[in-house]
Scaffold this motif. Structure first.
Motif, mmCIF file in Angstrom:
data_model
loop_
_atom_site.group_PDB
_atom_site.id
_atom_site.type_symbol
_atom_site.label_atom_id
_atom_site.label_comp_id
_atom_site.label_asym_id
_atom_site.label_seq_id
_atom_site.Cartn_x
_atom_site.Cartn_y
_atom_site.Cartn_z
ATOM 1 N N CYS A 187 0.830 -1.205 0.000
ATOM 2 C CA CYS A 187 0.000 0.000 0.000
ATOM 3 C C CYS A 187 0.866 1.257 0.000
ATOM 4 O O CYS A 187 2.019 1.233 0.418
ATOM 5 N N THR A 188 0.254 2.340 -0.429
ATOM 6 C CA THR A 188 1.009 3.583 -0.540
ATOM 7 C C THR A 188 1.021 4.365 0.766
ATOM 8 O O THR A 188 2.048 4.884 1.178
ATOM 9 N N ILE A 189 -0.136 4.465 1.420
ATOM 10 C CA ILE A 189 -0.187 5.291 2.634
ATOM 11 C C ILE A 189 -0.023 4.386 3.858
ATOM 12 O O ILE A 189 -0.987 3.905 4.445
ATOM 13 N N PRO A 213 0.770 4.935 7.017
ATOM 14 C CA PRO A 213 0.109 5.262 8.286
ATOM 15 C C PRO A 213 -1.338 4.757 8.350
ATOM 16 O O PRO A 213 -1.817 4.343 9.406
ATOM 17 N N ILE A 214 -2.041 4.778 7.207
ATOM 18 C CA ILE A 214 -3.427 4.281 7.209
ATOM 19 C C ILE A 214 -3.430 2.772 7.407
ATOM 20 O O ILE A 214 -4.225 2.225 8.172
#
Lengths: 348, 77
Positions: free
Chosen positions: B16-18, B20-21
């Motif tokens: 995944c890219t984000i 923190p999410i």
């Protein structure tokens, strides 16, 4: 003299564009932009939005530390007394940006900041402890409700007025405990609650238990050569034409697609149904989101036993947590029934 | 979704890219990706270079699946 406010919004609310503009770097403009108009009405003569920062959601999400620092520098020049971020409703990247910025404002500038989000926005869990986030509906249709609540909370913070409980003020609980005197002893209050519970009457706990929904990691794959790998994505990859009509946002379903004999997700046959990111690159080559081409190569090389012949897809854009949970329970049930031993899940 | 698949008993890696999410929603094995609209590609490169990037990320994901962990782990290089 009225308080000076700087407002933070994304490229969409600034009217610059949608996903195709989500990469724009932060800029600051004098005065009001977009939803600032509604805040102007709600704040009245007591406070004025002197400047608005606009930043692309993808730019912020991909450069969180750098973007926060750049934006704070821009804001400082306008000598704000407080900052408003959003509201972001249920937009994940926007909420994360508002949250990160709010936390930076508190830490670096030490002035009040208020944002507004839907409780399921990932920005809430990440930043609710750092500052005040007003609870809003899940879409911009709730703007009329969100703005007055955010404005009134901000004015109270600016004037140093005492705040009531989260339920009274409309913000999301931050986990702050305050001492308070009651006329009744704790034992009496506990018995009152208990009898109310026995009678099936409503009661409000004085100390809600935190919910830690974590799942322990499963054991690692011991022998990759025996593994059957399945692909799952929240990036909306589907056959061209989106045959199951998976919604571009707030998905109500997932899709299951057979990739037997398919070595490469070409643009003639695959695209994305996702409405929450610029679809240009995924539509050109869906392997950029769902790496079927590379996994087929590795399957042939014998790195693992088999790439599962079905992939599962949904759109993770404003989709309710409850729906995602339901989709994944069903997907996992089917994967296990089909003998899959490990999953690669990709998200945009 | 990652958490529910894990709960069902399947080891799962989240590319995944984000990040923190991903950490917030409770993924355990996390591999950071390239960018939001193209997590496993880079349109500024040639197709061959892109595929190399993609292969590298998938190899990292398979390594993550073969690594015993006791807590949330982000697999960087």
């Amino acid at each position: 003299m009225s308080y000076r406010i700087v407002h933070y919004i994304n490229q969409f609310y600034a009217g610059i564009g949608g996903e195709e503009k989500a990469d724009i770097v932060p800029e600051i403009r004098e005065g009001i932009v977009g939803p600032g108009q509604a805040f102007k009405a709600a704040l009245g003569a007591e406070a004025e939005i002197v400047a608005t920062v606009v930043c692309g959601d993808s730019y912020f999400a991909s450069n969180m530390g750098k973007a926060s620092a750049e934006i704070l520098d821009m804001m400082k020049k306008y000598k704000p007394d407080a900052v408003i971020a959003g509201p972001a409703f249920n937009a994940g990247r926007y909420g994360t940006a508002c949250g990160a910025l709010g936390e930076a404002v508190i830490k670096e500038l030490g002035i009040p900041v208020v944002s507004g989000m839907y409780p399921e926005n990932p920005g809430v869990d990440m930043y609710k402890k750092s500052f005040y986030i007003v609870e809003t509906p899940d879409s911009a249709a709730g703007m009329r409700k969100a703005v007055p609540a955010m404005a009134s909370l901000l004015l109270k913070l600016l004037k140093g007025e005492k705040l009531g409980t989260p339920a009274v003020e409309g913000y999301i609980e931050r986990g702050v405990r305050k001492n308070k005197f009651y006329d009744k002893l704790a034992a009496e209050r506990a018995v009152d609650m208990f009898t109310a519970k026995l009678k099936g009457q409503p009661f409000v706990t004085e100390y809600p238990m935190p919910v830690f929904d974590r799942v322990a990691p499963n054991p690692a794959i011991k022998n990759m050569k025996d593994a059957v790998i399945a692909l799952v994505t929240s990036g909306g990859i589907c056959p061209v034409g989106n045959p199951d009509h998976i919604e571009a946002s707030s998905a109500s379903k997932f899709g299951e697609y057979d990739i037997t004999g398919i070595d490469d997700l070409t643009c003639d046959f695959y695209c994305t149904a996702h409405g929450g990111y610029d679809a240009t690159y995924a539509d050109q080559d869906a392997d950029r989101v769902l790496p079927v081409d590379v996994l087929r190569e590795m399957e042939r090389e014998g790195v693992f036993k088999k790439l599962h012949n079905k992939f599962y897809t949904t759109v993770g854009n404003g989709t309710a947590v409850a729906s995602s949970k339901r989709f994944a329970e069903e997907i996992a049930r089917r994967l296990i029934a089909d003998g899959v031993t490990a999953v690669i899940l990709t998200s945009t | 979704m990652v958490k529910e698949i894990e709960r069902a008993g399947l080891p799962v890696v989240h590319i995944c890219t984000i990040v923190p999410i991903s950490l917030t929603v409770g993924a355990n094995r996390i591999v950071p990706a390239v960018a939001i609209p193209h997590p496993l590609g880079d349109p500024s490169r040639t197709m061959a270079e892109e595929k190399e990037i993609r292969r590298h990320l998938v190899e990292k994901a398979l390594r993550a699946l073969q690594t015993e962990i006791t807590e949330q782990t982000v697999f960087t290089d």
